[in-house]
Scaffold this motif. Structure first.
Motif, PDB file in Angstrom:
ATOM      1  N   MET A 123       0.816  -1.214   0.000  1.00 35.96           N
ATOM      2  CA  MET A 123       0.000   0.000   0.000  1.00 35.96           C
ATOM      3  C   MET A 123       0.847   1.261   0.000  1.00 35.96           C
ATOM      4  SD  MET A 123      -3.091  -1.173  -0.077  1.00 35.96           S
ATOM      5  CE  MET A 123      -4.046   0.277   0.313  1.00 35.96           C
ATOM      6  N   ASP A 124       1.954   1.239   0.719  1.00 32.78           N
ATOM      7  CA  ASP A 124       2.732   2.477   0.879  1.00 32.78           C
ATOM      8  C   ASP A 124       3.882   2.618  -0.115  1.00 32.78           C
ATOM      9  OD1 ASP A 124       1.062   2.953   2.960  1.00 32.78           O
ATOM     10  OD2 ASP A 124       2.515   2.552   4.547  1.00 32.78           O
ATOM     11  N   ARG A 125       4.327   1.516  -0.702  1.00 28.87           N
ATOM     12  CA  ARG A 125       5.466   1.622  -1.613  1.00 28.87           C
ATOM     13  C   ARG A 125       5.109   1.226  -3.036  1.00 28.87           C
ATOM     14  NH1 ARG A 125      11.111  -0.242   1.281  1.00 28.87           N
ATOM     15  NH2 ARG A 125      11.042   1.243   3.029  1.00 28.87           N
ATOM     16  N   VAL A 126       4.589  -0.016  -3.187  1.00 25.64           N
ATOM     17  CA  VAL A 126       4.359  -0.537  -4.541  1.00 25.64           C
ATOM     18  C   VAL A 126       3.332   0.307  -5.286  1.00 25.64           C
ATOM     19  CG1 VAL A 126       3.570  -2.522  -5.865  1.00 25.64           C
ATOM     20  CG2 VAL A 126       5.038  -2.856  -3.864  1.00 25.64           C
ATOM     21  N   LEU A 127       2.211   0.611  -4.593  1.00 29.19           N
ATOM     22  CA  LEU A 127       1.173   1.378  -5.287  1.00 29.19           C
ATOM     23  C   LEU A 127       1.633   2.787  -5.635  1.00 29.19           C
ATOM     24  CD1 LEU A 127      -2.050   0.285  -3.368  1.00 29.19           C
ATOM     25  CD2 LEU A 127      -1.140  -0.573  -5.521  1.00 29.19           C
ATOM     26  N   ARG A 128       2.538   3.319  -4.839  1.00 23.67           N
ATOM     27  CA  ARG A 128       3.041   4.664  -5.126  1.00 23.67           C
ATOM     28  C   ARG A 128       4.117   4.647  -6.215  1.00 23.67           C
ATOM     29  NH1 ARG A 128       3.684   7.624   0.795  1.00 23.67           N
ATOM     30  NH2 ARG A 128       1.456   7.598   1.341  1.00 23.67           N
ATOM     31  N   SER A 129       4.989   3.627  -6.130  1.00 17.01           N
ATOM     32  CA  SER A 129       6.106   3.590  -7.081  1.00 17.01           C
ATOM     33  C   SER A 129       5.750   2.902  -8.389  1.00 17.01           C
ATOM     34  CB  SER A 129       7.312   2.875  -6.460  1.00 17.01           C
ATOM     35  OG  SER A 129       6.998   1.510  -6.221  1.00 17.01           O
ATOM     36  N   GLY A 130       4.798   1.949  -8.324  1.00 22.40           N
ATOM     37  CA  GLY A 130       4.425   1.212  -9.520  1.00 22.40           C
ATOM     38  C   GLY A 130       5.467   0.204  -9.949  1.00 22.40           C
ATOM     39  N   ARG A 131       6.376  -0.192  -9.055  1.00 19.82           N
ATOM     40  CA  ARG A 131       7.446  -1.146  -9.386  1.00 19.82           C
ATOM     41  C   ARG A 131       6.914  -2.576  -9.244  1.00 19.82           C
ATOM     42  NH1 ARG A 131      12.500   1.345  -9.384  1.00 19.82           N
ATOM     43  NH2 ARG A 131      13.174  -0.670 -10.225  1.00 19.82           N
ATOM     44  N   VAL A 132       6.705  -3.227 -10.382  1.00 22.62           N
ATOM     45  CA  VAL A 132       6.167  -4.595 -10.367  1.00 22.62           C
ATOM     46  C   VAL A 132       7.170  -5.576  -9.771  1.00 22.62           C
ATOM     47  CG1 VAL A 132       5.298  -6.477 -11.806  1.00 22.62           C
ATOM     48  CG2 VAL A 132       4.705  -4.102 -12.360  1.00 22.62           C
ATOM     49  N   GLU A 133       8.489  -5.372 -10.085  1.00 22.16           N
ATOM     50  CA  GLU A 133       9.498  -6.296  -9.559  1.00 22.16           C
ATOM     51  C   GLU A 133       9.530  -6.282  -8.032  1.00 22.16           C
ATOM     52  OE1 GLU A 133      11.573  -2.511 -11.011  1.00 22.16           O
ATOM     53  OE2 GLU A 133       9.948  -3.851 -11.627  1.00 22.16           O
ATOM     54  N   THR A 134       9.264  -5.115  -7.450  1.00 21.78           N
ATOM     55  CA  THR A 134       9.194  -5.045  -5.977  1.00 21.78           C
ATOM     56  C   THR A 134       8.000  -5.844  -5.463  1.00 21.78           C
ATOM     57  OG1 THR A 134      10.188  -2.837  -6.036  1.00 21.78           O
ATOM     58  CG2 THR A 134       9.041  -3.479  -4.008  1.00 21.78           C
ATOM     59  N   LEU A 135       6.867  -5.728  -6.149  1.00 21.88           N
ATOM     60  CA  LEU A 135       5.675  -6.484  -5.765  1.00 21.88           C
ATOM     61  C   LEU A 135       5.937  -7.983  -5.834  1.00 21.88           C
ATOM     62  CD1 LEU A 135       2.665  -6.660  -5.059  1.00 21.88           C
ATOM     63  CD2 LEU A 135       2.176  -6.479  -7.529  1.00 21.88           C
ATOM     64  N   VAL A 136       6.597  -8.426  -6.935  1.00 15.35           N
ATOM     65  CA  VAL A 136       6.881  -9.863  -7.091  1.00 15.35           C
ATOM     66  C   VAL A 136       7.798 -10.350  -5.983  1.00 15.35           C
ATOM     67  CG1 VAL A 136       7.963 -11.583  -8.583  1.00 15.35           C
ATOM     68  CG2 VAL A 136       6.492  -9.821  -9.572  1.00 15.35           C
ATOM     69  N   LEU A 137       8.849  -9.568  -5.696  1.00 12.75           N
ATOM     70  CA  LEU A 137       9.785  -9.973  -4.659  1.00 12.75           C
ATOM     71  C   LEU A 137       9.109 -10.040  -3.288  1.00 12.75           C
ATOM     72  CD1 LEU A 137      12.676 -10.692  -3.883  1.00 12.75           C
ATOM     73  CD2 LEU A 137      13.132  -8.233  -3.613  1.00 12.75           C
ATOM     74  N   LEU A 138       8.298  -9.037  -2.982  1.00 15.01           N
ATOM     75  CA  LEU A 138       7.581  -9.048  -1.697  1.00 15.01           C
ATOM     76  C   LEU A 138       6.616 -10.234  -1.618  1.00 15.01           C
ATOM     77  CD1 LEU A 138       6.759  -5.232  -1.260  1.00 15.01           C
ATOM     78  CD2 LEU A 138       8.343  -6.603   0.109  1.00 15.01           C
ATOM     79  N   ALA A 139       5.940 -10.526  -2.742  1.00 10.65           N
ATOM     80  CA  ALA A 139       4.994 -11.648  -2.758  1.00 10.65           C
ATOM     81  C   ALA A 139       5.718 -12.976  -2.535  1.00 10.65           C
ATOM     82  CB  ALA A 139       4.226 -11.661  -4.075  1.00 10.65           C
ATOM     83  N   LEU A 140       6.895 -13.151  -3.190  1.00  9.85           N
ATOM     84  CA  LEU A 140       7.654 -14.396  -3.007  1.00  9.85           C
ATOM     85  C   LEU A 140       8.108 -14.556  -1.563  1.00  9.85           C
ATOM     86  CD1 LEU A 140       9.836 -14.477  -6.271  1.00  9.85           C
ATOM     87  CD2 LEU A 140       7.935 -15.991  -5.659  1.00  9.85           C
ATOM     88  N   ILE A 141       8.649 -13.481  -0.982  1.00  9.51           N
ATOM     89  CA  ILE A 141       9.113 -13.548   0.411  1.00  9.51           C
ATOM     90  C   ILE A 141       7.952 -13.886   1.347  1.00  9.51           C
ATOM     91  CG2 ILE A 141      10.068 -12.200   2.308  1.00  9.51           C
ATOM     92  CD1 ILE A 141      11.686 -10.640   0.227  1.00  9.51           C
ATOM     93  N   THR A 142       6.806 -13.249   1.101  1.00  5.14           N
ATOM     94  CA  THR A 142       5.640 -13.497   1.965  1.00  5.14           C
ATOM     95  C   THR A 142       5.129 -14.923   1.805  1.00  5.14           C
ATOM     96  OG1 THR A 142       5.021 -11.166   1.742  1.00  5.14           O
ATOM     97  CG2 THR A 142       3.333 -12.684   2.556  1.00  5.14           C
ATOM     98  N   CYS A 143       5.113 -15.428   0.567  1.00  2.66           N
ATOM     99  CA  CYS A 143       4.647 -16.810   0.351  1.00  2.66           C
ATOM    100  C   CYS A 143       5.557 -17.816   1.038  1.00  2.66           C
ATOM    101  CB  CYS A 143       4.572 -17.099  -1.151  1.00  2.66           C
ATOM    102  SG  CYS A 143       3.212 -16.249  -1.982  1.00  2.66           S
ATOM    103  N   VAL A 144       6.876 -17.583   0.950  1.00  3.45           N
ATOM    104  CA  VAL A 144       7.813 -18.485   1.637  1.00  3.45           C
ATOM    105  C   VAL A 144       7.573 -18.447   3.145  1.00  3.45           C
ATOM    106  CG1 VAL A 144      10.243 -18.876   2.174  1.00  3.45           C
ATOM    107  CG2 VAL A 144       9.558 -18.385  -0.172  1.00  3.45           C
ATOM    108  N   ALA A 145       7.378 -17.243   3.683  1.00  2.00           N
ATOM    109  CA  ALA A 145       7.134 -17.117   5.129  1.00  2.00           C
ATOM    110  C   ALA A 145       5.858 -17.849   5.539  1.00  2.00           C
ATOM    111  CB  ALA A 145       7.049 -15.635   5.508  1.00  2.00           C
ATOM    112  N   ILE A 146       4.793 -17.709   4.724  1.00  2.00           N
ATOM    113  CA  ILE A 146       3.523 -18.377   5.031  1.00  2.00           C
ATOM    114  C   ILE A 146       3.681 -19.894   4.937  1.00  2.00           C
ATOM    115  CG2 ILE A 146       1.156 -18.711   4.259  1.00  2.00           C
ATOM    116  CD1 ILE A 146       1.146 -15.773   3.378  1.00  2.00           C
ATOM    117  N   LEU A 147       4.447 -20.359   3.931  1.00  2.00           N
ATOM    118  CA  LEU A 147       4.675 -21.802   3.789  1.00  2.00           C
ATOM    119  C   LEU A 147       5.419 -22.360   4.996  1.00  2.00           C
ATOM    120  CD1 LEU A 147       4.563 -24.389   2.103  1.00  2.00           C
ATOM    121  CD2 LEU A 147       6.692 -23.668   0.994  1.00  2.00           C
TER     122      LEU A 147
END
Length: 599
Positions: free
Chosen positions: A52-76
């Motif tokens: 909400m505070d970084r990706v949506l403001r910056s529009g950096r898709v690679e940041t979104l992908v990296l954050l999503a991967l890290i979060t998925c690993v943590a949830i797993l």
């Protein structure tokens, strides 16, 4: 035990403390997994905050992908650890049950000998504790320390949000305390009443023949309904109370979610926080309140487990471990009774007073007397089932209290009045439920003259006889019980009315067995008045009102008994219908059988 009340905090008995100490490593592992799981729970709110505070403001898709991967690993990883935590908890609960069940079976046997039949209840209580450990209820206790930490994170986002979270946690905690306070008494009352109802139902089903034959079922059902009504009422009260609190908890839970979002939105409008902080605070509040909600939902299990733990501690405190004595050598079978007195439990009357006699290996003592004279009580003392108030029973000079019960049992044979057989085969019962030597089992059956009877059963020694021997007649149970009594290394054999259910052929077989046991050097104690029994006796003890009326050699006692009865004409002093008649018949029959045996 079912009517005991838990008062105060009892120290943990050594048997339970030892098992719990062994579980420390498992509980530490669960605590460590809980620590990591709760750390990883921060992954989702942090992900939302960054999106909400970084990706949506910056529009950096690679940041979104990296954050999503890290979060998925943590949830797993969190899911894997949560699964392992649950598995460890279930295995720990099962291990505790496995370790403590034999302890409570052993103490339950000792309790039953004193008239307390709460052993099965102790096993049910142990199951309550296992159920609590194996469910999510225990996990809530490991997660609950993280509630203030999550509230602290929310406070870090903004004090107003932290205040809402803190008040929410306090409200749910207050509801959990109210749940405990309001359901404790009805839950305890329900358990007590349920135990009584189960005992009543059990005794009704165990006496099915009497209940059916004499139409006792309506009366027993009426009694059961009265007790079961108390169970239903107590559980209904506890359930309704818990249900109202749970409903109030759900309302508070929904309300605080609206409150945290409402306060968060107001702060966003005021530019005090970002939208990501608002969303993160809502997620963190859900994580913070989850253990409290889980504890409230599983509070009934927790209360039941806590009450069960208190009852188990009380039971083990009342029946501490038996003192371990050094193993004594195999006895020859010399039994001496010295000044033996015994009183009924709970300050009851004296049932036996100053009993003394001596039996050598190869001798048989017959104990006779009217009903209520104390014959069966004396038998129980002779085999170590109960301990005397005064005096001693000695085996080869050693007090029975100095023998370990499992060691003593190898050398004792006991046939009570009411023969109880266990679910299993005929061989199992004769072998005392051990995987016994086939040759020893058959030898015991041959000595008891029951081998031909067993051969006529559908599967011989492999015949399954059912609970209590319900597939056998009373005489068959008694004769198999006799084989069990003489099995193995039995040196002292106590038979309480061994021919009560026997026909003429059974009595003849019993007489032959007694002769054989005497030749083998066994020490025999026999309760009974029949001539076939007294014919094998070397000594006779006459009991009357718990005291020794006569004692000595068989012929001397029977003669004195006959003369005393003839002179007094007191039928209550001796068990005979006409003064002197039975005593003379016993003497003649005994002499006749001895002569027949010698020829």
């Amino acid at each position: 035990m079912s009517n005991r009340k838990i008062s105060g905090v009892r120290p943990t008995p050594p048997q339970m403390a030892a098992v719990l100490r062994e579980c420390r490593s498992a509980f530490r592992t669960v605590a460590a997994f809980s620590f990591v799981i709760n750390i990883l729970m921060l992954a989702t709110p942090l992900f939302m905050l960054q999106v909400m505070d970084r990706v949506l403001r910056s529009g950096r898709v690679e940041t979104l992908v990296l954050l999503a991967l890290i979060t998925c690993v943590a949830i797993l990883v969190m899911s894997v650890l949560d699964t392992l935590r649950a598995s460890i908890a279930m295995r720990t609960g099962a291990w505790i049950n496995e370790q403590l069940s034999p302890v409570f079976i052993e103490t339950g046997v000792r309790a039953a000998l004193k008239g307390d039949h709460g052993g099965a209840e102790a096993l049910r209580d142990l199951g309550e504790i296992q159920s609590f450990i194996a469910t999510q209820g225990m996990s809530a206790f490991f997660d609950s320390p993280w509630v203030p930490i999550f509230v602290g994170f929310i406070w870090f986002l903004h004090p107003y949000l932290g205040t809402v979270a803190l008040l929410s946690a306090l409200a749910l905690f207050a509801l959990s305390l109210a749940n405990e306070w309001m359901t404790r008494a009805p839950t305890q009352a329900a358990h007590t009443a349920q135990t009584e109802a189960m005992q009543l139902a059990d005794v009704t089903m165990r006496n099915a023949e009497v209940v059916r034959a004499m139409a006792l079922l309506p009366a027993m059902m009426a009694r059961w309904r009265i007790v079961n009504a108390d169970v239903t009422a107590a559980y209904q009260m506890a359930g309704e109370t818990a249900g109202r609190i749970l409903s109030l908890t759900k309302f508070v839970r929904s309300f605080v979610q609206v409150a945290i979002l409402g306060v968060g939105a107001w702060l966003v409008v005021q530019n005090a926080i970002t939208t990501g902080a608002m969303i993160a605070a809502a997620i963190l509040l859900g994580r913070a309140l989850a253990p409290v909600e889980m504890a409230i939902g599983g509070w009934k299990t927790f209360v039941s487990a806590r009450l069960a733990y208190g009852r188990l501690c009380e039971h083990l405190t009342e029946y501490p471990p038996e003192v371990r004595h050094p193993a004594l050598p195999q006895p020859e079978g010399h039994v001496s009774v010295e000044g033996l007195s015994y009183a009924a439990p709970n300050n009851g009357p004296m049932l036996l007073k100053d009993i003394s006699f001596d039996i050598r290996p190869g001798e048989a003592l017959a104990i006779i007397g009217p009903s209520g004279a104390g014959k069966s009580t004396l038998c129980r003392l002779l085999v170590g089932l109960t301990m005397p108030a005064e005096g001693a029973v000695r085996l080869d000079g050693s007090d029975l209290r100095h023998w370990q019960s499992d060691e003593l049992g190898r050398y004792i044979g006991f046939l009570p009045q009411d023969v109880e057989l266990f679910p299993g085969t005929v061989q199992d019962n004769i072998a005392r439920m051990w995987a016994g030597d086939d040759e020893a089992v058959v030898d015991a059956a041959v000595r008891a003259r029951v081998h031909p009877l067993i051969q006529r059963l559908p599967n011989g020694y492999a015949t399954w006889i059912g609970d209590g021997g319900i597939r056998l007649s009373g005489g068959q149970r008694q004769r198999i019980g006799l084989a069990r009594a003489v099995f193995g290394e039995a040196r002292v054999i106590v038979l309480d009315e061994p021919n009560a259910n026997l026909d003429q052929a059974g009595e003849s077989a019993l007489a032959d067995t007694l002769k054989d046991l005497k030749r083998r050097g066994c020490t025999l104690v026999i309760v009974g008045h029949r001539p076939s029994t007294l014919a094998q006796a070397d000594k006779v003890l006459v009991l009357n009102n718990g005291a020794m009326a006569m004692y000595g050699s068989r012929d001397t006692v029977l003669k004195a008994w006959s003369e005393a009865s003839a002179n007094t004409g007191n039928a209550d002093a001796v068990p005979m219908r006409r003064p002197g008649s039975l005593a003379n018949a016993l003497t003649r029959s005994a002499d006749h059988q001895i002569e027949a045996g010698a020829s």
